[in-house]
Scaffold this motif. Structure first.
Motif, PDB file in Angstrom:
ATOM      1  N   ILE A  29     -10.447   6.227  24.816  1.00 60.80           N
ATOM      2  CA  ILE A  29      -9.782   7.332  25.501  1.00 60.80           C
ATOM      3  C   ILE A  29      -8.511   6.778  26.136  1.00 60.80           C
ATOM      4  CG2 ILE A  29      -9.985   9.089  27.300  1.00 60.80           C
ATOM      5  CD1 ILE A  29     -13.062   8.707  27.038  1.00 60.80           C
ATOM      6  N   SER A  30      -7.390   7.400  25.834  1.00 60.51           N
ATOM      7  CA  SER A  30      -6.127   6.953  26.414  1.00 60.51           C
ATOM      8  C   SER A  30      -5.265   8.165  26.728  1.00 60.51           C
ATOM      9  CB  SER A  30      -5.391   6.021  25.450  1.00 60.51           C
ATOM     10  OG  SER A  30      -5.094   6.689  24.243  1.00 60.51           O
ATOM     11  N   VAL A  31      -4.209   7.944  27.518  1.00 58.85           N
ATOM     12  CA  VAL A  31      -3.274   9.010  27.871  1.00 58.85           C
ATOM     13  C   VAL A  31      -1.885   8.573  27.425  1.00 58.85           C
ATOM     14  CG1 VAL A  31      -2.239  10.310  29.763  1.00 58.85           C
ATOM     15  CG2 VAL A  31      -4.658   9.778  29.811  1.00 58.85           C
ATOM     16  N   MET A  39       1.788  14.996  29.551  1.00 58.55           N
ATOM     17  CA  MET A  39       0.707  14.038  29.343  1.00 58.55           C
ATOM     18  C   MET A  39      -0.268  14.591  28.306  1.00 58.55           C
ATOM     19  SD  MET A  39       1.762  11.772  31.365  1.00 58.55           S
ATOM     20  CE  MET A  39       0.474  10.595  31.546  1.00 58.55           C
ATOM     21  N   VAL A  40      -0.776  13.692  27.437  1.00 58.28           N
ATOM     22  CA  VAL A  40      -1.734  14.073  26.398  1.00 58.28           C
ATOM     23  C   VAL A  40      -2.869  13.058  26.402  1.00 58.28           C
ATOM     24  CG1 VAL A  40      -2.088  14.417  23.926  1.00 58.28           C
ATOM     25  CG2 VAL A  40       0.060  15.113  24.974  1.00 58.28           C
ATOM     26  N   THR A  41      -4.111  13.525  26.503  1.00 60.34           N
ATOM     27  CA  THR A  41      -5.282  12.665  26.422  1.00 60.34           C
ATOM     28  C   THR A  41      -5.669  12.534  24.957  1.00 60.34           C
ATOM     29  OG1 THR A  41      -6.034  13.468  28.563  1.00 60.34           O
ATOM     30  CG2 THR A  41      -7.662  12.334  27.193  1.00 60.34           C
ATOM     31  N   VAL A  42      -5.800  11.282  24.485  1.00 55.60           N
ATOM     32  CA  VAL A  42      -6.109  11.011  23.084  1.00 55.60           C
ATOM     33  C   VAL A  42      -7.486  10.366  22.997  1.00 55.60           C
ATOM     34  CG1 VAL A  42      -5.376   9.795  21.012  1.00 55.60           C
ATOM     35  CG2 VAL A  42      -3.660  10.702  22.586  1.00 55.60           C
ATOM     36  N   GLY A  67      -5.783  23.073  26.270  1.00 57.31           N
ATOM     37  CA  GLY A  67      -5.493  23.231  24.856  1.00 57.31           C
ATOM     38  C   GLY A  67      -5.549  21.877  24.186  1.00 57.31           C
ATOM     39  N   GLY A  68      -5.560  21.889  22.892  1.00 54.98           N
ATOM     40  CA  GLY A  68      -5.595  20.619  22.183  1.00 54.98           C
ATOM     41  C   GLY A  68      -5.754  20.845  20.700  1.00 54.98           C
ATOM     42  N   ALA A  69      -5.900  19.726  19.984  1.00 56.09           N
ATOM     43  CA  ALA A  69      -6.011  19.798  18.530  1.00 56.09           C
ATOM     44  C   ALA A  69      -6.723  18.568  18.006  1.00 56.09           C
ATOM     45  CB  ALA A  69      -4.628  19.898  17.909  1.00 56.09           C
ATOM     46  N   TYR A  70      -7.177  18.692  16.764  1.00 57.04           N
ATOM     47  CA  TYR A  70      -7.745  17.567  16.030  1.00 57.04           C
ATOM     48  C   TYR A  70      -6.739  17.213  14.944  1.00 57.04           C
ATOM     49  CZ  TYR A  70     -10.461  15.212  12.471  1.00 57.04           C
ATOM     50  OH  TYR A  70     -10.883  14.327  11.525  1.00 57.04           O
ATOM     51  N   LYS A  71      -6.124  16.018  15.054  1.00 56.37           N
ATOM     52  CA  LYS A  71      -5.103  15.589  14.103  1.00 56.37           C
ATOM     53  C   LYS A  71      -5.331  14.140  13.713  1.00 56.37           C
ATOM     54  CE  LYS A  71      -1.255  17.882  16.423  1.00 56.37           C
ATOM     55  NZ  LYS A  71       0.080  17.634  16.957  1.00 56.37           N
ATOM     56  N   ASP A  72      -5.152  13.854  12.451  1.00 58.19           N
ATOM     57  CA  ASP A  72      -5.142  12.480  11.945  1.00 58.19           C
ATOM     58  C   ASP A  72      -6.330  11.653  12.415  1.00 58.19           C
ATOM     59  OD1 ASP A  72      -2.686  13.071  10.725  1.00 58.19           O
ATOM     60  OD2 ASP A  72      -1.575  12.486  12.531  1.00 58.19           O
ATOM     61  N   GLU A  76      -6.649  15.366  20.442  1.00 63.33           N
ATOM     62  CA  GLU A  76      -5.604  15.351  21.463  1.00 63.33           C
ATOM     63  C   GLU A  76      -5.794  16.553  22.379  1.00 63.33           C
ATOM     64  OE1 GLU A  76      -1.833  15.252  19.507  1.00 63.33           O
ATOM     65  OE2 GLU A  76      -2.184  13.277  18.658  1.00 63.33           O
ATOM     66  N   LEU A  77      -5.848  16.298  23.685  1.00 63.15           N
ATOM     67  CA  LEU A  77      -5.986  17.353  24.690  1.00 63.15           C
ATOM     68  C   LEU A  77      -4.746  17.370  25.561  1.00 63.15           C
ATOM     69  CD1 LEU A  77      -9.641  16.719  25.891  1.00 63.15           C
ATOM     70  CD2 LEU A  77      -8.872  18.447  24.293  1.00 63.15           C
ATOM     71  N   GLN A  78      -4.278  18.545  25.902  1.00 68.71           N
ATOM     72  CA  GLN A  78      -3.102  18.662  26.754  1.00 68.71           C
ATOM     73  C   GLN A  78      -3.471  18.322  28.194  1.00 68.71           C
ATOM     74  OE1 GLN A  78      -1.841  22.685  26.206  1.00 68.71           O
ATOM     75  NE2 GLN A  78      -1.200  22.353  24.097  1.00 68.71           N
ATOM     76  N   GLY A  79      -2.755  17.375  28.776  1.00 68.98           N
ATOM     77  CA  GLY A  79      -2.995  16.982  30.155  1.00 68.98           C
ATOM     78  C   GLY A  79      -3.737  15.658  30.261  1.00 68.98           C
ATOM     79  N   ASP A  80      -3.867  15.173  31.477  1.00 65.87           N
ATOM     80  CA  ASP A  80      -4.558  13.913  31.752  1.00 65.87           C
ATOM     81  C   ASP A  80      -6.008  14.229  32.134  1.00 65.87           C
ATOM     82  OD1 ASP A  80      -5.431  11.440  32.491  1.00 65.87           O
ATOM     83  OD2 ASP A  80      -3.926  11.104  34.036  1.00 65.87           O
TER      84      ASP A  80
END
Length: 99
Positions: A29-31, A39-42, A67-72, A76-80
């Motif tokens: 988990i990283s930002v 900021m995006v939480t990955v 909000g967020g998405a599943y990519k690659d 990814e989630l919007q925000g910390d």
């Protein structure tokens, strides 16, 4: 008649494959900072073959109210949301590492 798991050969009700897969993976988990200081939480490191990542992404978006998405191969989630995501994933049985 009960369905049989293709991996372990047990009935679907007794299958432990997904739980075992969760325990063996290390989820990172990283930002990241994106354009305009957003900021995006990955969430990375989840094996796509054992777990339905799209459903996991939906659950995380609901729990974090973001909000967020599943990519690659990563979520990814919007925000910390490091602390919230770590707590939710550990509750689900994943091993986590915050960077």
């Amino acid at each position: 008649m009960a369905e049989i798991c293709q991996v372990c050969g047990l009935p679907k009700e007794l299958c432990m494959c997904e739980e075992i897969a969760r325990e063996q993976q290390m989820v990172r988990i990283s930002v990241d900072s994106r354009r305009y200081g957003k900021m995006v939480t990955v969430i990375d490191g989840i094996d796509e073959n054992d777990i339905n990542i799209e459903d996991l992404a939906k659950q995380l978006k609901v729990k974090c109210a973001a909000g967020g998405a599943y990519k690659d191969g990563r979520i990814e989630l919007q925000g910390d949301h490091k602390k919230k995501v770590k707590a939710v994933l550990e509750e689900m049985g994943f091993r986590t590492e915050v960077r």
